[in-house]
Design a protein around this motif. Structure first.
Motif, short mmCIF file in Angstrom:
data_model
loop_
_atom_site.label_atom_id
_atom_site.label_comp_id
_atom_site.label_asym_id
_atom_site.label_seq_id
_atom_site.Cartn_x
_atom_site.Cartn_y
_atom_site.Cartn_z
N VAL A 368 0.89 -1.16 0.30
CA VAL A 368 -0.19 -0.06 0.00
C VAL A 368 1.14 1.09 -0.07
N LYS A 369 0.36 2.32 -0.52
CA LYS A 369 1.02 3.42 -0.66
C LYS A 369 0.85 4.42 0.86
N VAL A 370 1.65 5.37 0.96
CA VAL A 370 1.43 5.84 2.22
C VAL A 370 0.01 6.45 2.66
N ASP A 371 -0.56 6.98 1.54
CA ASP A 371 -1.95 7.54 1.70
C ASP A 371 -2.97 6.81 1.46
N SER A 372 -2.66 5.56 1.04
CA SER A 372 -3.56 4.61 0.38
C SER A 372 -5.10 4.48 1.40
N LEU A 373 -4.58 4.20 2.71
CA LEU A 373 -5.58 4.14 3.81
C LEU A 373 -6.47 5.53 3.88
N THR A 374 -5.66 6.44 3.92
CA THR A 374 -6.33 7.68 4.24
C THR A 374 -7.38 8.23 3.12
N ARG A 375 -6.86 7.67 1.78
CA ARG A 375 -7.63 8.34 0.71
C ARG A 375 -9.10 7.31 0.73
N GLU A 376 -8.68 5.99 0.88
CA GLU A 376 -9.97 5.30 1.22
C GLU A 376 -10.98 5.71 2.34
N ALA A 377 -10.60 6.30 3.38
CA ALA A 377 -11.08 6.62 4.42
C ALA A 377 -11.94 7.80 4.14
N GLU A 378 -11.12 8.73 3.50
CA GLU A 378 -11.90 9.96 2.92
C GLU A 378 -12.91 9.94 1.82
N GLU A 379 -12.35 9.21 0.71
CA GLU A 379 -13.24 9.25 -0.63
C GLU A 379 -14.49 8.29 -0.53
N ARG A 380 -14.00 7.14 0.14
CA ARG A 380 -15.27 6.14 0.13
C ARG A 380 -15.98 6.10 1.49
N PHE A 381 -15.62 6.30 2.62
CA PHE A 381 -16.09 6.51 3.89
C PHE A 381 -16.41 7.79 4.40
N GLY A 382 -16.08 8.91 3.73
CA GLY A 382 -16.37 10.29 4.44
C GLY A 382 -15.65 10.76 5.37
N LEU A 383 -14.66 10.01 5.98
CA LEU A 383 -13.97 10.36 7.33
C LEU A 383 -12.87 11.39 7.03
N GLY A 384 -12.67 12.16 8.06
CA GLY A 384 -11.35 12.76 8.23
C GLY A 384 -11.41 14.05 7.61
N ARG A 385 -12.51 14.47 7.03
CA ARG A 385 -12.45 15.85 6.65
C ARG A 385 -13.00 16.82 7.26
N ASN A 386 -13.63 16.61 8.38
CA ASN A 386 -14.02 17.45 9.62
C ASN A 386 -15.25 18.42 8.82
N ASN A 387 -16.13 17.75 8.11
CA ASN A 387 -17.06 18.30 7.44
C ASN A 387 -18.41 17.96 7.67
N TRP A 388 -18.68 16.92 8.77
CA TRP A 388 -19.87 16.33 8.96
C TRP A 388 -20.73 17.51 9.55
N GLN A 389 -21.96 17.48 9.11
CA GLN A 389 -23.47 18.37 9.42
C GLN A 389 -24.23 17.64 10.03
N VAL A 390 -24.01 17.03 11.41
CA VAL A 390 -24.84 16.29 12.19
C VAL A 390 -26.11 16.81 12.52
N GLY A 391 -25.74 18.09 13.24
CA GLY A 391 -26.87 18.96 13.90
C GLY A 391 -26.11 19.15 15.26
N VAL A 392 -25.18 18.40 15.75
CA VAL A 392 -24.59 18.70 16.92
C VAL A 392 -22.83 18.47 16.68
N PRO A 393 -22.07 19.09 17.46
CA PRO A 393 -20.41 18.68 17.42
C PRO A 393 -20.26 17.13 17.51
N THR A 394 -19.41 16.89 16.38
CA THR A 394 -18.79 15.58 16.25
C THR A 394 -17.37 15.52 15.73
N PHE A 395 -16.88 14.38 16.38
CA PHE A 395 -15.40 13.95 15.59
C PHE A 395 -15.70 13.30 14.52
N ASP A 396 -14.83 13.59 13.43
CA ASP A 396 -15.38 13.07 12.19
C ASP A 396 -14.29 12.11 11.76
#
Length: 543
Positions: A368-396
């Motif tokens: 795997v590349k250094v950023d393979s897991l990061t890209r999968e988490a962000e692009e496929r699962f929507g994680l790690g971008r700190n942009n969830w709009q849940v309605g209350v504060p969340t860790f993303d």
């Protein structure tokens, strides 16, 4: 709270009692206890005696009851911080007619009951609660002193909090579940912080009118702003506005009951077909909403994302090779499997996933590349971008592109990967449906929020993940916990080692039909020990 109400911040600054004004306070206390000006008696050492505990608490309580904050603070080991809190108690919070009744001491710990009256704007209400204090020996004065904690003054106070009485910062809300059932902190205790945040954010959008209340104002907040106030006592009711939520009262009740058995536990349930949050529950003494805001290594539950990474990058398939050796070395760091796991050099990814083989995943760190897991988490699962709009504060979620040994450690949910139960419930929902749907607690249309978006999973990848999760639930590490749950099910166990802690955190995530849930129990051991039973109970009883 109303404008003009000052807040005395609860601090923890340690000052010595042997200089300046502290010296005068020491002399006063010495005179009151019979100290003279002759030869100094030898400094006392060791734990305070029972008589010292009694004398120290009586002196502290007497000054507190009189509203004499400086004098009461002089009987503590952190007088500056104590003075600010006690001054706010009788000042900003308008609490008077204080009567304190101590209970029997247990060693150096004294329980007590406070009865007082809160008066503001011509209105008065009785206030009653219980707390405890501990008496210690001062490091420099050698006196018996109250060990200062803000919780001495009120059990729900923490460092940095203030007490204040006035017009509420936001109108009250009547939060209702997806079927219109009212949600209260009395019936669903762990929803307290969530309801406070909902009130702060949506109180002025639901047609309510502010009341007058005694409340705790918190110093910080998860989203960088001011945290929502915690109301303690209502002097004059406002008019609550009705706020719709995605929660399910029956699922919330199941979640509340499930976490009761395990200290420091948290669970979240979501609806994979919509992303709607069905339940949020925590069982924590500190009141922290770890279900939404926790940042902990997720252990082997992370292998859901890791398996998707391997499949999407063409490194293997569910039925492709993923050998499970007894150990694996990556950049001088040796990784082991859980004790008792037999090696299998001919294992497939499905085999290694179901048995939660760490070394099988670590072996792919070369490919795997250094950023393979990061890209999968962000692009496929929507994680790690700190942009969830849940309605209350969340860790993303956080899946950094970290090199070195962490490239391998991240693949098994250690290293620098951080998740919350909400994050892992969302990951499981995405694996179940193949589509990322940002979790929601409040309907988007209420305030025009734009949800976070991600590509989701290719159909083939999603099908393979469902097969991996189903096998794990039926015959893998999660089988014992998931036994008896019929229908379309899937699960993944996890345990995460945390520096400085004797036991690992227990993690478990799973789905049944259109409900996905994830739980974390700090210091809970293996995934099947604590988090697993919580998730299984929620899935079994979800409404």
């Amino acid at each position: 709270m109303r404008k003009g109400v000052k807040a005395g911040v609860i601090g923890g600054v340690c000052v010595t009692l042997l200089g300046g004004a502290g010296y005068g306070l020491y002399n006063v206390a010495s005179a009151l206890s019979g100290g003279g000006t002759g030869d100094a008696a030898p400094a006392r050492t060791g734990p305070p005696s029972s008589s010292e505990v009694k004398e120290a608490t009586e002196a502290f309580f007497a000054a507190w009851q009189k509203g004499d904050a400086p004098r009461a603070a002089s009987y503590t080991n952190f007088p500056d911080g104590a003075r600010q809190v006690l001054a706010a108690y009788s000042g900003d919070a308008h609490i008077g007619k204080v009567r304190i009744t101590p209970g029997p001491a247990t060693g150096d710990t004294v329980p007590f009951t406070v009865r007082a009256t809160v008066s503001y704007g011509g209105r008065s209400r009785p206030l009653s609660y219980r707390s405890t204090l501990t008496v210690v020996r001062g490091e420099t004065s050698h006196r018996a002193l109250v060990d200062w904690q803000p919780s001495v003054v009120h059990p729900r106070l923490r460092k940095g909090d203030t007490l204040t009485t006035g017009a509420s910062a936001a109108p009250e809300i009547e939060a209702v579940d997806r079927d219109g059932k009212v949600l209260t902190r009395g019936r669903y205790p762990s929803l307290g912080p969530v309801l406070d945040e909902l009130r702060k954010r949506y109180g002025d959008k639901t047609g309510g009118r502010p009341g007058v209340e005694l409340a705790i104002r918190h110093q910080g907040a998860a989203d960088g702003g001011q945290a929502a106030d915690t109301p303690l006592l209502t002097l004059a009711k406002g008019r609550p506005g009705k706020l719709p939520t995605t929660l399910s009262a029956s699922t919330q009740a199941a979640a509340e009951k499930a976490v009761e058995k395990y200290p420091d536990s948290s669970v979240v349930a979501v609806k994979p077909s919509t992303g709607e949050i069905l339940a949020i529950a925590n069982n924590r003494v500190d009141g922290f909403d770890a279900a939404l805001l926790g940042e902990r290594a997720p252990g082997s539950t992370m292998k859901i994302i890791s398996a998707a990474t391997l499949i999407d990058n063409g490194l293997t398939t569910a039925n492709g090779p993923a050998p499970c050796p007894p150990s694996a070395v990556w950049q001088s760091q040796t990784f082991q499997n859980l004790k008792g796991l037999a090696p299998n050099e001919h294992a497939t990814l499905a085999d290694s996933f179901a048995r939660s083989c760490n070394t099988a995943f670590v072996k792919f760190a070369d490919e795997v590349k250094v950023d393979s897991l990061t890209r999968e988490a962000e692009e496929r699962f929507g994680l790690g971008r700190n942009n969830w709009q849940v309605g209350v504060p969340t860790f993303d979620g956080r899946v950094p592109a970290s090199g070195g040994p962490d490239t391998a450690a991240n693949l098994i949910g250690q290293g620098q990967v951080q998740m919350s139960p909400l994050n892992m419930a969302s990951v499981t929902a995405t694996a179940k449906t193949g589509t990322f749907r940002q979790p929601l607690l409040v309907p988007l249309k209420l305030d025009g929020r734009e949800p976070a978006r991600a590509r989701g999973l290719p159909p083939g990848t999603a099908a393979q993940l469902r097969a991996l999760l189903n096998r794990t639930a039926r015959s893998g590490t999660a089988a014992g916990v998931m036994a008896g749950l019929g229908g379309d099910v899937g699960a993944k166990t996890g345990s995460a080692e945390v520096d400085g802690e004797a036991r690992s955190d227990s993690w478990f995530t799973g789905y049944r039909g259109d409900v996905a849930a994830a739980a974390m129990v700090q210091d809970g051991g293996h995934g099947i020990d604590a988090a697993g039973p919580i998730v299984a109970s929620v899935l079994r009883n979800a409404g």
